[in-house]
Design a protein around this motif. Sequence first.
Motif, PDB file in Angstrom:
ATOM      1  N   THR A 182     -32.008  31.204  60.656  1.00 51.32           N
ATOM      2  CA  THR A 182     -33.430  31.483  60.800  1.00 51.32           C
ATOM      3  C   THR A 182     -34.217  30.734  59.730  1.00 51.32           C
ATOM      4  O   THR A 182     -33.990  30.943  58.543  1.00 51.32           O
ATOM      5  CB  THR A 182     -33.704  32.992  60.671  1.00 51.32           C
ATOM      6  OG1 THR A 182     -32.891  33.692  61.612  1.00 51.32           O
ATOM      7  CG2 THR A 182     -35.159  33.304  60.932  1.00 51.32           C
ATOM      8  N   PRO A 183     -35.147  29.856  60.131  1.00 51.69           N
ATOM      9  CA  PRO A 183     -35.931  29.108  59.123  1.00 51.69           C
ATOM     10  C   PRO A 183     -37.010  29.987  58.495  1.00 51.69           C
ATOM     11  O   PRO A 183     -37.673  30.761  59.180  1.00 51.69           O
ATOM     12  CB  PRO A 183     -36.543  27.961  59.928  1.00 51.69           C
ATOM     13  CG  PRO A 183     -36.604  28.476  61.325  1.00 51.69           C
ATOM     14  CD  PRO A 183     -35.456  29.420  61.492  1.00 51.69           C
ATOM     15  N   PHE A 236     -33.053  28.659  54.919  1.00 51.54           N
ATOM     16  CA  PHE A 236     -32.495  29.322  56.094  1.00 51.54           C
ATOM     17  C   PHE A 236     -31.843  30.630  55.651  1.00 51.54           C
ATOM     18  O   PHE A 236     -31.315  30.716  54.550  1.00 51.54           O
ATOM     19  CB  PHE A 236     -31.458  28.432  56.791  1.00 51.54           C
ATOM     20  CG  PHE A 236     -32.076  27.276  57.505  1.00 51.54           C
ATOM     21  CD1 PHE A 236     -32.480  27.402  58.818  1.00 51.54           C
ATOM     22  CD2 PHE A 236     -32.255  26.066  56.867  1.00 51.54           C
ATOM     23  CE1 PHE A 236     -33.063  26.331  59.481  1.00 51.54           C
ATOM     24  CE2 PHE A 236     -32.830  24.990  57.515  1.00 51.54           C
ATOM     25  CZ  PHE A 236     -33.236  25.123  58.831  1.00 51.54           C
ATOM     26  N   CYS A 237     -31.905  31.622  56.527  1.00 52.83           N
ATOM     27  CA  CYS A 237     -31.360  32.930  56.187  1.00 52.83           C
ATOM     28  C   CYS A 237     -30.813  33.601  57.440  1.00 52.83           C
ATOM     29  O   CYS A 237     -30.974  33.117  58.546  1.00 52.83           O
ATOM     30  CB  CYS A 237     -32.427  33.811  55.546  1.00 52.83           C
ATOM     31  SG  CYS A 237     -33.696  34.347  56.697  1.00 52.83           S
ATOM     32  N   ASN A 238     -30.175  34.734  57.230  1.00 50.49           N
ATOM     33  CA  ASN A 238     -29.758  35.621  58.315  1.00 50.49           C
ATOM     34  C   ASN A 238     -30.801  36.729  58.359  1.00 50.49           C
ATOM     35  O   ASN A 238     -30.890  37.536  57.442  1.00 50.49           O
ATOM     36  CB  ASN A 238     -28.359  36.174  58.040  1.00 50.49           C
ATOM     37  CG  ASN A 238     -27.871  37.076  59.139  1.00 50.49           C
ATOM     38  OD1 ASN A 238     -28.478  37.185  60.191  1.00 50.49           O
ATOM     39  ND2 ASN A 238     -26.769  37.745  58.892  1.00 50.49           N
ATOM     40  N   TRP A 239     -31.627  36.769  59.383  1.00 51.90           N
ATOM     41  CA  TRP A 239     -32.761  37.688  59.490  1.00 51.90           C
ATOM     42  C   TRP A 239     -32.356  38.872  60.358  1.00 51.90           C
ATOM     43  O   TRP A 239     -31.978  38.714  61.511  1.00 51.90           O
ATOM     44  CB  TRP A 239     -33.941  36.969  60.113  1.00 51.90           C
ATOM     45  CG  TRP A 239     -35.203  37.755  60.122  1.00 51.90           C
ATOM     46  CD1 TRP A 239     -35.535  38.763  60.987  1.00 51.90           C
ATOM     47  CD2 TRP A 239     -36.296  37.605  59.230  1.00 51.90           C
ATOM     48  NE1 TRP A 239     -36.785  39.239  60.683  1.00 51.90           N
ATOM     49  CE2 TRP A 239     -37.267  38.548  59.603  1.00 51.90           C
ATOM     50  CE3 TRP A 239     -36.542  36.759  58.155  1.00 51.90           C
ATOM     51  CZ2 TRP A 239     -38.478  38.670  58.946  1.00 51.90           C
ATOM     52  CZ3 TRP A 239     -37.751  36.880  57.495  1.00 51.90           C
ATOM     53  CH2 TRP A 239     -38.703  37.826  57.882  1.00 51.90           C
ATOM     54  N   LYS A 240     -32.445  40.081  59.794  1.00 50.13           N
ATOM     55  CA  LYS A 240     -32.154  41.291  60.552  1.00 50.13           C
ATOM     56  C   LYS A 240     -33.395  42.177  60.539  1.00 50.13           C
ATOM     57  O   LYS A 240     -33.795  42.667  59.479  1.00 50.13           O
ATOM     58  CB  LYS A 240     -30.998  42.062  59.914  1.00 50.13           C
ATOM     59  CG  LYS A 240     -29.673  41.367  60.000  1.00 50.13           C
ATOM     60  CD  LYS A 240     -28.606  42.216  59.362  1.00 50.13           C
ATOM     61  CE  LYS A 240     -27.289  41.476  59.348  1.00 50.13           C
ATOM     62  NZ  LYS A 240     -26.266  42.232  58.623  1.00 50.13           N
ATOM     63  N   GLY A 241     -34.000  42.346  61.682  1.00 48.52           N
ATOM     64  CA  GLY A 241     -35.146  43.235  61.787  1.00 48.52           C
ATOM     65  C   GLY A 241     -34.697  44.677  61.655  1.00 48.52           C
ATOM     66  O   GLY A 241     -33.691  45.079  62.246  1.00 48.52           O
ATOM     67  N   ARG A 242     -35.408  45.457  60.877  1.00 47.06           N
ATOM     68  CA  ARG A 242     -35.050  46.858  60.642  1.00 47.06           C
ATOM     69  C   ARG A 242     -36.039  47.809  61.300  1.00 47.06           C
ATOM     70  O   ARG A 242     -36.138  48.957  60.906  1.00 47.06           O
ATOM     71  CB  ARG A 242     -34.972  47.132  59.146  1.00 47.06           C
ATOM     72  CG  ARG A 242     -33.865  46.409  58.452  1.00 47.06           C
ATOM     73  CD  ARG A 242     -32.541  46.936  58.932  1.00 47.06           C
ATOM     74  NE  ARG A 242     -31.439  46.270  58.251  1.00 47.06           N
ATOM     75  CZ  ARG A 242     -30.276  46.060  58.788  1.00 47.06           C
ATOM     76  NH1 ARG A 242     -30.045  46.430  60.026  1.00 47.06           N
ATOM     77  NH2 ARG A 242     -29.324  45.464  58.113  1.00 47.06           N
ATOM     78  N   GLY A 243     -36.759  47.324  62.276  1.00 48.93           N
ATOM     79  CA  GLY A 243     -37.720  48.181  62.953  1.00 48.93           C
ATOM     80  C   GLY A 243     -38.945  48.388  62.095  1.00 48.93           C
ATOM     81  O   GLY A 243     -39.217  47.651  61.167  1.00 48.93           O
ATOM     82  N   GLY A 244     -39.670  49.389  62.394  1.00 42.44           N
ATOM     83  CA  GLY A 244     -40.879  49.643  61.628  1.00 42.44           C
ATOM     84  C   GLY A 244     -41.317  51.077  61.793  1.00 42.44           C
ATOM     85  O   GLY A 244     -40.620  51.899  62.394  1.00 42.44           O
ATOM     86  N   SER A 245     -42.461  51.363  61.248  1.00 45.95           N
ATOM     87  CA  SER A 245     -43.007  52.708  61.367  1.00 45.95           C
ATOM     88  C   SER A 245     -44.488  52.602  61.687  1.00 45.95           C
ATOM     89  O   SER A 245     -45.161  51.667  61.278  1.00 45.95           O
ATOM     90  CB  SER A 245     -42.798  53.484  60.065  1.00 45.95           C
ATOM     91  OG  SER A 245     -43.469  52.845  59.008  1.00 45.95           O
ATOM     92  N   ALA A 253     -37.721  44.077  57.484  1.00 48.74           N
ATOM     93  CA  ALA A 253     -36.559  43.247  57.798  1.00 48.74           C
ATOM     94  C   ALA A 253     -35.696  43.094  56.551  1.00 48.74           C
ATOM     95  O   ALA A 253     -36.143  43.350  55.433  1.00 48.74           O
ATOM     96  CB  ALA A 253     -36.990  41.873  58.306  1.00 48.74           C
ATOM     97  N   GLU A 254     -34.455  42.661  56.776  1.00 52.45           N
ATOM     98  CA  GLU A 254     -33.522  42.414  55.678  1.00 52.45           C
ATOM     99  C   GLU A 254     -32.972  41.000  55.848  1.00 52.45           C
ATOM    100  O   GLU A 254     -32.483  40.647  56.916  1.00 52.45           O
ATOM    101  CB  GLU A 254     -32.401  43.444  55.726  1.00 52.45           C
ATOM    102  CG  GLU A 254     -31.416  43.329  54.601  1.00 52.45           C
ATOM    103  CD  GLU A 254     -30.379  44.431  54.659  1.00 52.45           C
ATOM    104  OE1 GLU A 254     -30.706  45.577  54.293  1.00 52.45           O
ATOM    105  OE2 GLU A 254     -29.260  44.130  55.083  1.00 52.45           O
ATOM    106  N   LEU A 255     -33.056  40.202  54.792  1.00 50.53           N
ATOM    107  CA  LEU A 255     -32.619  38.815  54.831  1.00 50.53           C
ATOM    108  C   LEU A 255     -31.392  38.639  53.944  1.00 50.53           C
ATOM    109  O   LEU A 255     -31.333  39.205  52.857  1.00 50.53           O
ATOM    110  CB  LEU A 255     -33.702  37.884  54.283  1.00 50.53           C
ATOM    111  CG  LEU A 255     -34.973  37.624  55.062  1.00 50.53           C
ATOM    112  CD1 LEU A 255     -35.759  38.872  55.299  1.00 50.53           C
ATOM    113  CD2 LEU A 255     -35.804  36.628  54.330  1.00 50.53           C
ATOM    114  N   THR A 256     -30.437  37.864  54.420  1.00 51.70           N
ATOM    115  CA  THR A 256     -29.296  37.457  53.599  1.00 51.70           C
ATOM    116  C   THR A 256     -29.378  35.948  53.474  1.00 51.70           C
ATOM    117  O   THR A 256     -29.486  35.244  54.473  1.00 51.70           O
ATOM    118  CB  THR A 256     -27.969  37.864  54.258  1.00 51.70           C
ATOM    119  OG1 THR A 256     -27.987  39.273  54.517  1.00 51.70           O
ATOM    120  CG2 THR A 256     -26.798  37.531  53.358  1.00 51.70           C
TER     121      THR A 256
END
Length: 114
Positions: free
Chosen positions: A11-12, A40-49, A63-66
């Motif tokens: 993910t850019p 570049f990263c590994n993008w993981k969406g964590r939802g929202g509120s 979101a959480e990026l690695t």
Amino acid sequence: MWKPGVQQFSTPIRVQRRQETKVNGAMDISYIDADIPLGFCNWKGRGGSESVTAGTVVVADTAELTLWYRPDITEKTRILLQDNVKLAYEVTNVENVEMRNQYMIVKVKRVVNG
């Protein structure tokens, strides 16, 4: 120890750092590109509120990026997903995994007013 592979970082992103200047005694916050702006990263969406504030719906998208370790990413950094200014996320937490300076986990949040 788990170690990420290069194939996972697809993910850019654009990294921007905060620049604070005083204008008439008040802080003016703007963002400029970091020394190495693209990554570049590994993008993981964590939802929202969702919440309602003053009759307006407010959505907090998280979101959480690695990514590989970058010492220039701090809580005063902004991350643009896919180089899009409309998808600007503020960094809320930075974790240097096992303090090895190899890769990091960054938690980000974007607030959208509806």
